[in-house]
Design an enzyme around this catalytic site. Structure first.
Site, mmCIF file in Angstrom:
data_model
loop_
_atom_site.group_PDB
_atom_site.id
_atom_site.type_symbol
_atom_site.label_atom_id
_atom_site.label_comp_id
_atom_site.label_asym_id
_atom_site.label_seq_id
_atom_site.Cartn_x
_atom_site.Cartn_y
_atom_site.Cartn_z
ATOM 1 N N ASP A 254 0.849 -1.195 0.000
ATOM 2 C CA ASP A 254 0.000 0.000 0.000
ATOM 3 C C ASP A 254 0.882 1.240 0.000
ATOM 4 O O ASP A 254 2.058 1.159 -0.393
ATOM 5 C CB ASP A 254 -0.927 -0.026 1.224
ATOM 6 C CG ASP A 254 -2.260 0.633 0.960
ATOM 7 O OD1 ASP A 254 -2.289 1.860 0.837
ATOM 8 O OD2 ASP A 254 -3.259 -0.093 0.861
ATOM 9 N N ASP A 263 0.331 3.099 17.902
ATOM 10 C CA ASP A 263 -0.542 1.936 17.995
ATOM 11 C C ASP A 263 -0.095 0.808 17.078
ATOM 12 O O ASP A 263 -0.739 -0.244 17.024
ATOM 13 C CB ASP A 263 -1.990 2.313 17.662
ATOM 14 C CG ASP A 263 -2.995 1.674 18.605
ATOM 15 O OD1 ASP A 263 -2.564 0.956 19.528
ATOM 16 O OD2 ASP A 263 -4.201 1.875 18.424
ATOM 17 N N HIS A 288 -3.216 5.915 3.425
ATOM 18 C CA HIS A 288 -3.984 4.707 3.108
ATOM 19 C C HIS A 288 -3.368 3.453 3.722
ATOM 20 O O HIS A 288 -4.077 2.615 4.303
ATOM 21 C CB HIS A 288 -4.088 4.574 1.589
ATOM 22 C CG HIS A 288 -5.165 3.649 1.116
ATOM 23 N ND1 HIS A 288 -4.927 2.335 0.805
ATOM 24 C CD2 HIS A 288 -6.480 3.872 0.880
ATOM 25 C CE1 HIS A 288 -6.059 1.772 0.388
ATOM 26 N NE2 HIS A 288 -7.019 2.687 0.420
ATOM 27 N N ASN A 302 -4.127 -1.458 25.009
ATOM 28 C CA ASN A 302 -3.065 -0.547 25.439
ATOM 29 C C ASN A 302 -3.618 0.821 25.835
ATOM 30 O O ASN A 302 -2.881 1.789 25.913
ATOM 31 C CB ASN A 302 -2.000 -0.401 24.355
ATOM 32 C CG ASN A 302 -2.562 0.146 23.050
ATOM 33 O OD1 ASN A 302 -3.774 0.248 22.873
ATOM 34 N ND2 ASN A 302 -1.675 0.485 22.126
ATOM 35 N N VAL A 306 -7.196 2.153 18.718
ATOM 36 C CA VAL A 306 -8.067 1.095 18.227
ATOM 37 C C VAL A 306 -7.407 -0.263 18.447
ATOM 38 O O VAL A 306 -6.265 -0.352 18.908
ATOM 39 C CB VAL A 306 -8.362 1.297 16.726
ATOM 40 C CG1 VAL A 306 -9.156 2.573 16.500
ATOM 41 C CG2 VAL A 306 -7.067 1.314 15.910
ATOM 42 N N ALA A 396 -8.439 -8.635 -7.936
ATOM 43 C CA ALA A 396 -9.337 -9.374 -7.046
ATOM 44 C C ALA A 396 -10.126 -10.425 -7.808
ATOM 45 O O ALA A 396 -10.587 -11.411 -7.221
ATOM 46 C CB ALA A 396 -10.276 -8.412 -6.334
ATOM 47 N N SER A 471 -11.304 -1.023 0.428
ATOM 48 C CA SER A 471 -9.942 -0.917 0.989
ATOM 49 C C SER A 471 -9.940 -1.236 2.475
ATOM 50 O O SER A 471 -8.967 -1.756 3.010
ATOM 51 C CB SER A 471 -9.390 0.493 0.778
ATOM 52 O OG SER A 471 -9.110 0.728 -0.571
#
Length: 878
Positions: A254, A263, A288, A302, A306, A396, A471
């Site tokens: 990416d 994080d 992205h 933590n 997230v 894909a 994505s």
């Protein structure tokens, strides 16, 4: 390991699951026989009262709203009076003693109140303790026992569970000496009840982690937030009980991952690559890649940000600008090849375009899927595209990759998500909370007070709640692949794909515009399929459970144990039926009926085994199921180092010493096997054990052996006494009087030595086995020597300086037995008490001057730390 298959009635078994908590503190409760520890929270309190108008609290205590403790329609016993409770916040930071004083003062000022502490768990979450606890009876006839125990401890039986009649609710009262958790423990430890547990009050039940924005991550756990549909999620919380992605590397091809993101940094793989320059490390072109990486592998629990789908996986950054430019095909192909050749187990690709179609990228994908992971196959995942087309975009649409479409929070296909006959599965892809580039970069670049509501985002700009598209859906599936591989790294790439597709959730199944018709479809072997949903919504929990079943069944745990508690588990942790057995010399301590047990050794230097009878989960048409019996051989070894722990109360003027044999390294416990004590002088008193399953009527010949040196005669005295609480079955006390000669006694771990009247050196030794080997004593496992002297407190008076001198004679100058304590010297005259002087039992001489006192008769009493007068003496008149 040999595996056996059995046919048995599946419906004869029940479902059992369990978990444990974490580290030892003074505060605990019981779950499945094991202590579960909590930390005290000195900032909050629970208070329960009958009359809310009578509440009397200091000004520095913040009150909240009173709530009833029993719902209006709940039936309770007549003897229980409805109460009202609230949470109190102590506004000042308090020490332990200040906190206890505050609790005492509140109780004093509110005589009918029940006051309980608050706690926190390992994650720092708030846990309140109410006035209730739960008790499960052994049989219904034990209701009388429950009432009796409640009466003893000033508690009240509140109600009986109408669905499970063995369960009762009990409440502490204002006259109880214990809070609900303490009394729950007392009831459990009595052995009178099958189970007990306190009534805890917790918040945020929808969250299974403490990450700041987890409640916004509807894709991981959908509780209906923001008008979503409850249950439309990937079941991450349940999956994390089994797997978190440990030892799996997920490459993110990416725009590059921000490698120092707070994080993500812990989970960053040490190697990275930039496809445009062909060099390492990777670059960051925009946000992205960081957003996709957070969905896959953000650190959980933590207290910030997230949680990722696979929060313990490693994230490999493969960077590309994602702009079509010269040599872009080769750059993408190089990124895929570099990833699998450098250890990527999964490659997540949230990109694609029809003009990229060609053999160059195809060949790179083929190489990864065929040659990656030592020819087991790297799992390659692509997003389906965001054009709302009925054809999935390239790459894909290739048959050997996993194509992922997007859904919204109510389970419908996202209106932008590409679909069609090459779609494999769907995942959350609308309003996804994840990591963002730090500061004012990435997606969260507007100020929080911006008037454009569409741009309003988290105040912490290292995160965004606005990421979306296929994505965002693709990395959810890549994370689930990591969870699966973490369970069974021997799975091929095709097997991982089969597991993910066959366990997908058939969301919104049905006919009509709001539903999707899943059907059996040619070329789709992993279940029913729909061209807008594929096999359905990815199910992390079901996938990892199926991964567990892909492993051959085995028992995990060490090959040898000692007398400590040791855990063993079976990889069939799917909450079915388990029955454990163990050979002699090994005791099952807890966990029977679950996938994990705790055992301890009860003998030494012996070979044994544990065995489990377990359901695999397969049910046949005739109602029978497949079962396995697994066995693991275990050696019970002897502790490697011992010491003798001894204590003597020098304050009490006693000449008795308690002794325990204790292991030092590496164990902290002992096997229930015979020990021999030996002393060169004095009297040994030992408690013998009658085994619970084979009680012996005559312990003298069975459990006591003696050997008297030089043909001296030993005298045996047998007395019946109540057994110690730790000894199951009880037994008599055996006293061996040695008359200053060597005596040996076979016994379990403890002894008392009385050296009254003994002078000179005494040696006490302990042996693990019979010390008589080939006619001579074996080496003891532990011993010590001391010289006992008088415990008498010698007092004298010196007329020359009118001073009382008190001397204490200790056991020896180097071997002081017992902890120092405070003694008192009381001084009297004929008229009565005059004064008290305190001194330490560790002081050898204490002087008390009498210069200021008038002439006359004086007396002194020496009082030990237990309040006993151990020395009285008259001082000559002066």
């Amino acid at each position: 390991m040999q595996t056996y298959k059995f046919m048995f009635s599946f419906f004869a078994f029940i479902l059992l699951c369990g978990s444990v908590i974490y580290a030892q503190t003074p505060y605990y409760y019981y779950y499945k026989g094991e202590k579960q520890y909590l930390n005290i929270d000195r900032s909050k309190l629970f208070i329960s009262v009958v009359d809310t108008a009578q509440l009397n609290l200091a000004l520095d205590i913040k009150k909240s709203k009173f709530l009833g403790d029993i719902p209006v329609n709940r039936q309770v016993r007549q003897e229980y009076t409805k109460r009202y409770w609230q949470e109190l916040t102590l506004q000042n930071s308090l020490s332990a003693s200040q906190y206890q004083s505050k609790v005492s003062l509140i109780k004093q000022n509110n005589v009918n109140a029940v006051v309980s502490p608050y706690f926190t768990n390992q994650s720092g979450e708030k846990i309140g303790l109410s006035n209730f606890f739960y008790v499960k009876l052994k049989t219904l006839s034990d209701t009388t026992v429950l009432k009796q125990q409640a009466s003893i401890y000033n508690a009240t039986v509140v109600s009986q569970d109408k669905f499970m009649p063995l369960w009762f609710v009990v409440s502490v009262t204002s006259t109880s000496n214990y809070n609900a958790m303490e009394l729950s423990n007392i009831f459990y430890e009595s052995g009178l009840f099958r189970s007990t547990e306190p009534d805890f009050m917790v918040e945020n039940l929808s969250a299974c982690v403490n990450d700041t924005y987890f409640n916004d991550q509807w894709g991981l756990k959908n509780s209906g937030q923001s008008d979503g549909m409850v249950g439309i999620d990937i079941k991450a919380c349940d999956a994390w009980q089994i797997s978190t992605g440990t030892n799996v590397v997920v490459a993110v091809l990416d725009e590059g991952i921000e490698l120092n993101h707070p994080d993500l940094a812990t989970n960053i793989y040490p190697q990275s690559y930039d496809t445009e320059s062909g060099t390492s490390p990777s670059k960051v072109f925009d946000g992205h890649g960081t957003a996709c990486a957070g969905i896959i592998g953000a650190v959980k629990n933590n207290n910030v940000g997230v949680a990722g789908v696979a929060p313990n996986c490693k994230l490999m950054s493969i960077s590309n600008s994602l702009y079509l430019s010269t040599l872009s095909k080769q750059q993408f192909a190089n990124g895929i090849n570099w990833a699998w050749k450098n250890g990527a187990d999964v490659i997540s690709n949230s990109w694609g375009h029809s003009v990229l179609a060609g053999e160059l990228i195809n060949n790179a994908i083929d190489s990864a899927i065929i040659r990656g992971r030592n020819a087991k196959g790297t799992i390659v995942v692509f997003s389906s595209g965001n054009s709302s087309d009925s054809c999935v975009s390239y790459p894909a649409n290739l048959s050997n990759v996993i194509a992922v479409g997007a859904i919204n929070r109510d389970g419908k296909r996202a209106n932008f998500s590409d679909y069609g006959n090459t779609l494999d599965i769907v995942a959350p892809g609308v309003s996804i909370s994840t990591t963002d580039r730090q500061g004012r970069k990435g997606y969260n670049f507007e100020t929080i007070i911006d008037t454009h509501a569409a741009y309003t985002d988290y105040s912490n700009r290292d995160y965004t709640g606005k990421f979306g598209g296929t994505s965002a859906a693709c990395p959810h599936v890549a994370g689930v692949a990591a969870l699966v591989l973490s369970i069974n790294p021997d799975l091929t790439g095709q097997q991982v794909r089969n597991i993910i597709e066959s366990t997908a959730q058939k969301i919104r199944q049905g006919t009509g515009t709001e539903y999707y018709n899943y059907q059996t479809t040619t070329g789709r072997p992993n279940g029913t399929w729909n061209n807008e949903m594929g096999y359905g919504l990815v199910n992390a929990h079901a996938a990892v459970r199926k991964a567990v079943l892909s492993l051959p069944p085995f028992i995990s745990g060490p090959a040898s144990i000692n007398c400590n508690k040791t855990s063993f588990s079976i990889n069939r942790n799917s909450c079915l039926y388990y029955e454990w057995t163990a050979s002699s010399g090994i005791q099952i301590v807890s966990g029977q009926g679950t996938d994990s047990i705790t055992v301890k050794g009860t003998s030494y230097n012996a070979n044994g085994w544990i065995e489990v009878f377990v359901v695999t989960g397969g049910v046949y048409a005739n109602g029978t199921a497949e079962y396995y019996i697994l066995r693991k051989n275990i050696t019970v070894r002897t502790p490697s180092s011992y010491a003798i722990s001894r204590s003597a109360n020098i304050c009490s003027n006693s000449k008795k010493m308690n002794m325990n044999i204790m292991s030092v390294q590496p164990e902290a416990d002992l096997c229930d096997c015979p020990y021999w004590w030996k002393t060169t002088a004095g009297t040994l008193t030992v408690n013998t054990i009658i085994p619970a399953l084979s009680p012996q009527a005559d312990m003298l010949n069975e459990d006591v052996e003696t050997d008297v040196i030089e043909n001296e005669i030993a005298e045996y005295v047998v007395e019946s006494v109540a057994p110690a609480s730790r000894i199951v079955g009880g037994g008599p006390t055996i006293i061996v009087v040695s008359n200053n000669r060597t005596v040996q006694t076979k016994y379990y771990e403890e002894a008392v030595l009385d050296f009254t009247g003994i002078t000179g050196s005494i040696t006490v030794s302990c042996y693990l086995e019979n010390p008589r080997l080939s006619g001579s004593d074996a080496s003891p496992i532990a011993s010590f020597t001391f010289n006992p002297s008088s415990y008498i407190y010698n007092t004298s008076y010196s007329p020359s300086n009118r001073t009382i001198i008190l001397s204490q004679e200790q056991l020896s100058s180097s071997e002081y037995l017992g902890e120092p304590c405070q003694l008192q010297l009381h001084l009297y005259n004929d008229s009565g008490y005059i004064s008290t002087v305190e001194f330490s039992s560790g002081e050898s001489i204490v002087s008390i001057p009498l210069n200021s006192l008038p002439a006359g008769n004086y007396y002194i009493n020496v009082v030990d730390c237990n309040g006993n007068v151990v020395e009285s003496k008259a001082i000559p008149a002066f």
